[in-house]
Write a protein that holds these residues in place. Sequence first.
Motif: not given
Length: 81
Positions: A10-20, A47-48
């Motif tokens: 399915r579709k997911v949102v990946f968020m870089d925790t260092n830059s947002g 969160k990656v």
Amino acid sequence: MKTNIHPDYRKVVFMDTNSGTSFLSGSTKQSNETVQWADGNTYPLLKVEISSDTHPFYTGKQKFADKGGRVERFKQKYKLQ
């Protein structure tokens, strides 16, 4: 294909925790967190720590240790130059 053996893609949102920075992609990974995306839909949030936004290769901050090739090291080791 066999039924009931494949994970739910399915579709997911990946968020870089260092830059947002966030981006929408597809994944089979599970998440308990959700986020509302710009299109108005709610997607699971993953969160990656590193993404293309903060990875040294893509930001141009990668360091290369130039050790020379095999031939150069061989010549240097046996003083053939």
